[in-house]
Design an enzyme around this catalytic site. Structure first.
Site, PDB file in Angstrom:
ATOM      1  N   LEU A  53       0.913  -1.226  -0.135  1.00 59.96           N
ATOM      2  CA  LEU A  53      -0.200   0.122  -0.243  1.00 59.96           C
ATOM      3  C   LEU A  53       0.860   1.089   0.095  1.00 59.96           C
ATOM      4  O   LEU A  53       1.873   1.214   0.594  1.00 59.96           O
ATOM      5  CB  LEU A  53      -0.888  -0.065   1.393  1.00 59.96           C
ATOM      6  CG  LEU A  53      -1.880  -1.050   1.330  1.00 59.96           C
ATOM      7  CD1 LEU A  53      -2.864  -0.685   2.449  1.00 59.96           C
ATOM      8  CD2 LEU A  53      -2.876  -0.872   0.199  1.00 59.96           C
ATOM      9  N   ASP A  54       0.584   2.227  -0.729  1.00 62.67           N
ATOM     10  CA  ASP A  54       1.299   3.588  -0.766  1.00 62.67           C
ATOM     11  C   ASP A  54       1.350   4.045   0.869  1.00 62.67           C
ATOM     12  O   ASP A  54       0.581   3.661   1.808  1.00 62.67           O
ATOM     13  CB  ASP A  54       0.583   4.688  -1.482  1.00 62.67           C
ATOM     14  CG  ASP A  54       0.511   4.527  -2.823  1.00 62.67           C
ATOM     15  OD1 ASP A  54       1.374   3.684  -3.315  1.00 62.67           O
ATOM     16  OD2 ASP A  54      -0.348   5.012  -3.601  1.00 62.67           O
ATOM     17  N   LYS A  55       2.492   4.664   1.210  1.00 61.68           N
ATOM     18  CA  LYS A  55       2.867   5.137   2.483  1.00 61.68           C
ATOM     19  C   LYS A  55       1.453   6.072   2.961  1.00 61.68           C
ATOM     20  O   LYS A  55       1.135   5.735   4.179  1.00 61.68           O
ATOM     21  CB  LYS A  55       3.852   6.020   2.528  1.00 61.68           C
ATOM     22  CG  LYS A  55       4.283   6.659   3.884  1.00 61.68           C
ATOM     23  CD  LYS A  55       5.256   7.758   3.496  1.00 61.68           C
ATOM     24  CE  LYS A  55       5.604   8.277   4.814  1.00 61.68           C
ATOM     25  NZ  LYS A  55       6.762   9.414   4.838  1.00 61.68           N
TER      26      LYS A  55
END
Length: 309
Positions: free
Chosen positions: A142-144
């Site tokens: 998942l993106d940060k």
């Protein structure tokens, strides 16, 4: 002498039949992926004494030679997890069995390390070993700044199985997003090429409207492919920006984009497990996300959403 050298690492069972670049990322998460690939290209990483490429597959009994630069700054071996943080990490757990562990990742936590990332999930996985001898394995990202469901494999068999499901697009992922901008359609398929790692890749995203008003909408989103920042980039092509997005935006007006978090949440994950059973999981929304639903009058009972796997 060859085996005992500090510069030589023997490939453990969990990394058999994986690529050398994957092994490097897992063992040296504080280094950027492109830097690790550069070391490979320069011939500083060797397998069984021979130069390799990032695509080389590791086999049982292989030995990997590591240069000094990686040994001097490996954050994973230096990082001590505070007890309070270890306790917090365990509160993220949604589900656990012998094969998988599912967590609700908070906003702002990177999954793996990078040049500007000091703390990441990969460094915290030792807190999630429980009775296992090895830490769980990351099989997707998942993106940060994206919160929500992240699935971890607790053994090699599960890791290989889940990785194959992701590769074959046999998992069902749904996200919730609060967007700003005029919604033209209640349902749409977004398809385009996305530039990533020096190449153009096809990408497909579907979205459905759950609720909207003149300025804001609550969307449920299904990405079919998994390109970097795919959802955010695709919505922007329709002049829709995710509330709180400081990177992909149409309006920089702080009054319209003043959320403390990126309002993009991995809500649902469904798949068929190793036993052939259909498994479905959901992750509660962050408090800030819930408050924004109320604030912009697009509140719904998201727990009543029906999911078709």
């Amino acid at each position: 002498m060859f085996v005992d050298s500090k510069h030589i690492k023997k490939v453990s069972e969990e990394f058999i039949d994986t690529r050398i670049d994957y092994w490097l990322r897992k063992n040296f998460p504080s280094f950027h992926y492109f830097f690790l690939c550069k070391l490979i290209r320069k011939g500083l990483i060797k397998i069984n004494g021979k130069k390799c490429t990032q695509y080389n597959i590791l086999k049982k009994g292989d030995f990997i030679r590591i240069p000094d630069v990686l040994l001097q700054s490996n954050m994973e071996s230096e990082y001590k997890i505070p007890k309070s943080l270890a306790k917090l990490v365990k509160t993220w757990i949604i589900y656990k069995d012998r094969d998988i562990l599912i967590i609700n990742k908070p906003n702002g936590l990177a999954v793996q390390g990078g040049t500007k990332v000091k703390l990441n999930l990969d460094l915290l996985l030792d807190t999630l070993k429980f009775t296992n001898s090895s830490k769980p394995k990351i099989v997707h990202r998942l993106d940060k700044d994206t919160s929500g469901i992240l699935i971890l494999a607790r053994n090699l068999k599960s890791a290989k199985y889940l990785s194959s499901l992701f590769h074959q697009k046999q998992v069902h992922k749904l996200y919730l997003a609060i967007t700003y901008g005029k919604l033209q359609k209640d349902y749409e398929k977004l398809e385009s090429k996305i530039f990533q790692n020096g190449k153009m890749y096809s990408s497909v995203t579907y979205y459905w409207k759950l609720k909207s008003n003149k300025k804001f909408s609550l969307l449920i989103i299904r990405p079919i492919t998994g390109r970097k920042h795919q959802i955010r980039k695709h919505l922007l092509t329709k002049r829709l920006q995710i509330l709180g997005d400081k990177k992909y935006f149409i309006h920089k007006n702080d009054k319209l984009n003043n959320s403390k978090i990126l309002n993009l949440h991995a809500l649902y994950f469904g798949y068929e497990n190793l036993s052939g059973e259909t498994k479905q999981f959901t992750a509660n929304l962050p408090f800030e996300f819930i408050n924004n639903l109320k604030r912009y009058d697009i509140e719904i009972n998201y727990q009543n959403i029906e999911f078709n796997n």
